[in-house]
Design an enzyme around this catalytic site. Structure first.
Site, PDB file in Angstrom:
ATOM      1  CG  ASP A  35      -9.019   2.188  -4.724  1.00  0.00           C
ATOM      2  OD1 ASP A  35      -8.814   3.421  -4.686  1.00  0.00           O
ATOM      3  OD2 ASP A  35      -8.587   1.387  -3.891  1.00  0.00           O
ATOM      4  CE  LYS A  82     -22.249  -3.420  41.242  1.00  0.00           C
ATOM      5  NZ  LYS A  82     -22.326  -1.987  40.969  1.00  0.00           N
ATOM      6  CB  SER A 134     -11.776  -0.992   1.734  1.00  0.00           C
ATOM      7  OG  SER A 134     -10.395  -1.177   1.811  1.00  0.00           O
ATOM      8  CG  ASN A 191      -4.139   0.142  -1.475  1.00  0.00           C
ATOM      9  OD1 ASN A 191      -4.351   1.164  -2.111  1.00  0.00           O
ATOM     10  ND2 ASN A 191      -4.838  -0.197  -0.420  1.00  0.00           N
ATOM     11  CE  LYS A 251      -7.722   4.709   4.822  1.00  0.00           C
ATOM     12  NZ  LYS A 251      -9.163   4.848   5.016  1.00  0.00           N
ATOM     13  NE  ARG A 281      -3.764   2.040   2.628  1.00  0.00           N
ATOM     14  CZ  ARG A 281      -3.592   3.135   3.361  1.00  0.00           C
ATOM     15  NH1 ARG A 281      -2.471   3.296   4.035  1.00  0.00           N
ATOM     16  NH2 ARG A 281      -4.527   4.055   3.407  1.00  0.00           N
ATOM     17  CB  SER A 284       1.655   1.136  13.124  1.00  0.00           C
ATOM     18  OG  SER A 284       0.465   0.900  13.818  1.00  0.00           O
ATOM     19  CG  MET A 320      -8.254   0.945  48.687  1.00  0.00           C
ATOM     20  SD  MET A 320      -9.156  -0.548  48.247  1.00  0.00           S
ATOM     21  CE  MET A 320     -10.807   0.047  48.088  1.00  0.00           C
ATOM     22  N   GLY A 353      -5.959  -0.013  14.125  1.00  0.00           N
ATOM     23  CA  GLY A 353      -5.597   0.024  15.545  1.00  0.00           C
ATOM     24  C   GLY A 353      -5.442  -1.331  16.192  1.00  0.00           C
ATOM     25  CB  THR A 388      -5.211   3.502  13.634  1.00  0.00           C
ATOM     26  OG1 THR A 388      -3.816   3.396  13.302  1.00  0.00           O
ATOM     27  CG2 THR A 388      -6.015   3.524  12.350  1.00  0.00           C
TER      28      THR A 388
HETATM   29  N1  3NM Z   1      -7.310   1.139   6.368  1.00  0.00           N
HETATM   30  P1  3NM Z   1      -2.710   0.268  11.898  1.00  0.00           P
HETATM   31  S1  3NM Z   1      -7.422   1.658   8.827  1.00  0.00           S
HETATM   32  C1  3NM Z   1      -4.883   1.086   5.865  1.00  0.00           C
HETATM   33  O1  3NM Z   1     -10.346   1.671   8.089  1.00  0.00           O
HETATM   34  C2  3NM Z   1      -6.009   1.242   6.787  1.00  0.00           C
HETATM   35  O2  3NM Z   1     -10.054   0.915   6.096  1.00  0.00           O
HETATM   36  C3  3NM Z   1      -8.167   1.345   7.332  1.00  0.00           C
HETATM   37  O3  3NM Z   1      -3.146   0.805  10.467  1.00  0.00           O
HETATM   38  C4  3NM Z   1      -9.634   1.325   7.165  1.00  0.00           C
HETATM   39  O4  3NM Z   1      -2.666  -1.223  11.810  1.00  0.00           O
HETATM   40  C5  3NM Z   1      -5.898   1.521   8.132  1.00  0.00           C
HETATM   41  O5  3NM Z   1      -1.336   0.862  12.073  1.00  0.00           O
HETATM   42  C6  3NM Z   1      -4.637   1.689   8.896  1.00  0.00           C
HETATM   43  O6  3NM Z   1      -3.669   0.797  12.884  1.00  0.00           O
HETATM   44  C7  3NM Z   1      -4.376   0.580   9.885  1.00  0.00           C
END
Ligand code: 3NM
Length: 517
Positions: free
Chosen positions: A91, A356, A110, A71, A139, A41, A197, A280, A170, A136
């Site tokens: 796309d 709860k 996607s 991609n 993106k 990508r 990432s 605590m 994420g 995340t």
């Molecule tokens: N597409 P990471 S989120 C390339 O929501 C991509 O379609 C997304 O990156 C979507 O694994 C994303 O670092 C990035 O969180 C994901």
């Protein structure tokens, strides 16, 4: 060979993630670590550079028998003979790509809505990328976050199709098992997770991919143990309770309370009275040491501050990582915008073995039909018993955990069984901290008895509520003030009896029935 989507690597060439390293080297390390499919990508490079890099990447992935997808760019995929493409909603349309690519090329799409998913399935997509799971930094132009609950609902809408599915956004080591576990709908689960990432940006992409592959293979330690269905469930549960109380007393579990300051002292005394060991500790970083004692963690957001949520998240991650029980008491969940946001953040950030709360709180956690709470009281109840039972059951089913909806009648569910408990005394509602203490007591029992979480919570709840009845019946108890010390005494008396093997405290006392929905 069937497509293995389980650990799907999406590359990223931005400096913040790649950190000056060579992409092909990073991808080769990831292949050694066990990624099962790679998507190249790159949204910015020129066509010539894209083809050059894709060609090099293909040399690498072929060595490891891992398919390479490109991609967006069907032309680049054709130029290098990649195994397929991944297409976003903006796309090239599916039909056009299908016409251009070889017959056996893989085409993934996607999707962020069920409508898009149904269209992609009808077109003949090999798999769907479903996202975004969580927010995340990789993106940031994402409109909506599905979370595990949204993904589960999404999957159940397309469960009649065998199309492959991967979640993206994420996902990392700390949440991958939870993502796969909690996103699963009864008829369809995710086939894998797509990650940028946590692999490309890792210090050691090979080790990172290997660790992720290992986590994906295994069910999380906190997963519910499936229970056999029994003819007389309530009787069977009640029969086990005295032994479980004894087991908890003997285990002397640590219960780590991140609790509001109004009730901390009382809750610590309740935990001590039943034979547990309370601490605590609101400082999240302490959890990495405390979780090693294999006790339970209670998150009670009664006196939330600007720092609470990040502290809770650190602690939840530490306890989840060891499979130790975490209880969430979303106090006042529906009272303010800040608390509503805290609920969303916490629900997206960790697994709670038990949630709860009162009716208002549980409705807020459920999400739809939430009602404004005034302070931390539940507010006027608008649900009847069956509706409360269903709410507890549905939330437990969605989160794949245990839910306790408290009130004059308590409803406890693990998504399959729903148990109504009518024990207790009105004085419990006249003293601060009694509801909060149930969270802590539940934690003690969840730590001590792990094979049936519903039974663990039920044992603690009955101990608590029977002790309250015993206390209220003392002739010297005249109201909430004299009730508190008597209540601690009665908790202690049951704990002492239990440790001696005397089950007399329990005989004929439970007012419990199963709710059939
Ligand atoms: N597409 P990471 S989120 C390339 O929501 C991509 O379609 C997304 O990156 C979507 O694994 C994303 O670092 C990035 O969180 C994901």
């Amino acid at each position: 060979m069937p497509l293995d989507l389980s650990l799907y690597l999406v590359t990223d060439s931005t400096p913040a993630i790649l950190k000056g390293r060579d992409l092909c080297t990073v991808v080769e390390e990831a292949c050694k670590g066990g990624v099962t499919i790679v998507q190249y990508r790159d949204k910015t490079s020129d066509t010539g550079d894209l083809i050059e890099t894709a060609s090099k990447l293909h040399q690498v992935t072929k060595k490891y028998g891992v398919p390479l997808l490109i991609n967006d760019r069907v032309d680049v995929a054709l130029a290098v003979g990649a195994e397929g493409v991944h297409l976003g909603q903006d796309d090239m349309v599916f039909e056009a790509a299908k016409k251009l690519l070889p017959k056996d090329a893989i085409i993934g799409i996607s999707t962020s809505t069920v409508e898009q998913a149904k269209k992609a399935i009808a077109d003949g997509a090999d798999y769907l990328g479903i996202g975004a799971m969580f927010a995340t930094p990789t993106k940031t132009n994402t409109k909506a976050f599905l979370g595990t609950a949204g993904t589960q609902a999404f999957l159940s809408e397309i469960s009649d199709s065998s199309v492959g599915t991967v979640a993206i956004g994420g996902i990392n080591h700390s949440n991958v098992q939870r993502v796969l576990y909690q996103s699963k709908s009864p008829a369809k689960g995710l086939d894998g997770v797509a990650i940028v990432s946590a692999i490309v940006g890792a210090e050691d992409p090979k080790a990172s991919a290997a660790k992720l592959a290992e986590l994906i293979k295994n069910t999380p330690m906190f997963a519910l143990t499936p229970q056999p269905s029994r003819a007389n469930e309530v009787e069977a549960l009640l029969q086990d309770i005295p032994a479980i109380v004894r087991k908890m007393v003997e285990a002397h579990p640590l219960v780590h309370n991140m609790i509001n300051f109004v009730v901390a002292n009382f809750v610590a005394n309740v935990a001590l009275s039943i034979g547990a060991s309370p601490i605590m500790a609101p400082y999240g970083d302490e959890a990495k040491d405390l979780c090693k004692f294999d006790g339970a963690l209670l998150i009670n957001m009664g006196t939330l501050t600007s720092e609470s949520v990040s502290n809770y998240q650190k602690a939840v991650q530490a306890y989840n990582g060891r499979g130790n029980p975490v209880i969430y008491d979303p106090v006042g969940a529906a009272a303010t915008g800040i608390r509503r946001n805290a609920v969303s953040t916490l629900m997206a950030g960790g697994y709670f073995d038990l949630i709860k709360g009162n009716e208002g709180e549980i409705r807020q956690v459920w999400g739809s039909n939430a009602v404004q709470q005034r302070g931390v009281d539940s507010g006027p109840s608008t649900l009847d018993g069956q509706q409360k039972a269903k709410l507890a059951r549905d939330l437990a089913r969605r989160e794949r955990n245990v839910v306790l909806l408290t009130g004059a009648v308590d409803y406890l569910s693990d998504g399959e069984r729903v148990i109504a408990v009518e024990n207790g005394h009105p004085y419990l509602g006249q003293v601060t901290g009694t509801g909060c203490a149930i969270g802590s007591v539940s934690g003690c029992f969840l730590a001590a008895h792990r094979s049936d979480k519903l039974l663990a919570v039920l044992s603690g709840l009955l101990l608590f509520e029977i002790a309250a009845e015993n206390a209220a019946a003392k002739e010297y108890v005249r109201g909430p003030g004299s009730f508190v010390p008597a209540f601690l005494d009665e908790l202690y008396a049951i704990r002492t009896a239990a440790s001696k093997g005397d089950d007399g405290w329990f005989v004929g006392r439970a007012k419990v029935h199963e709710v059939k929905l």
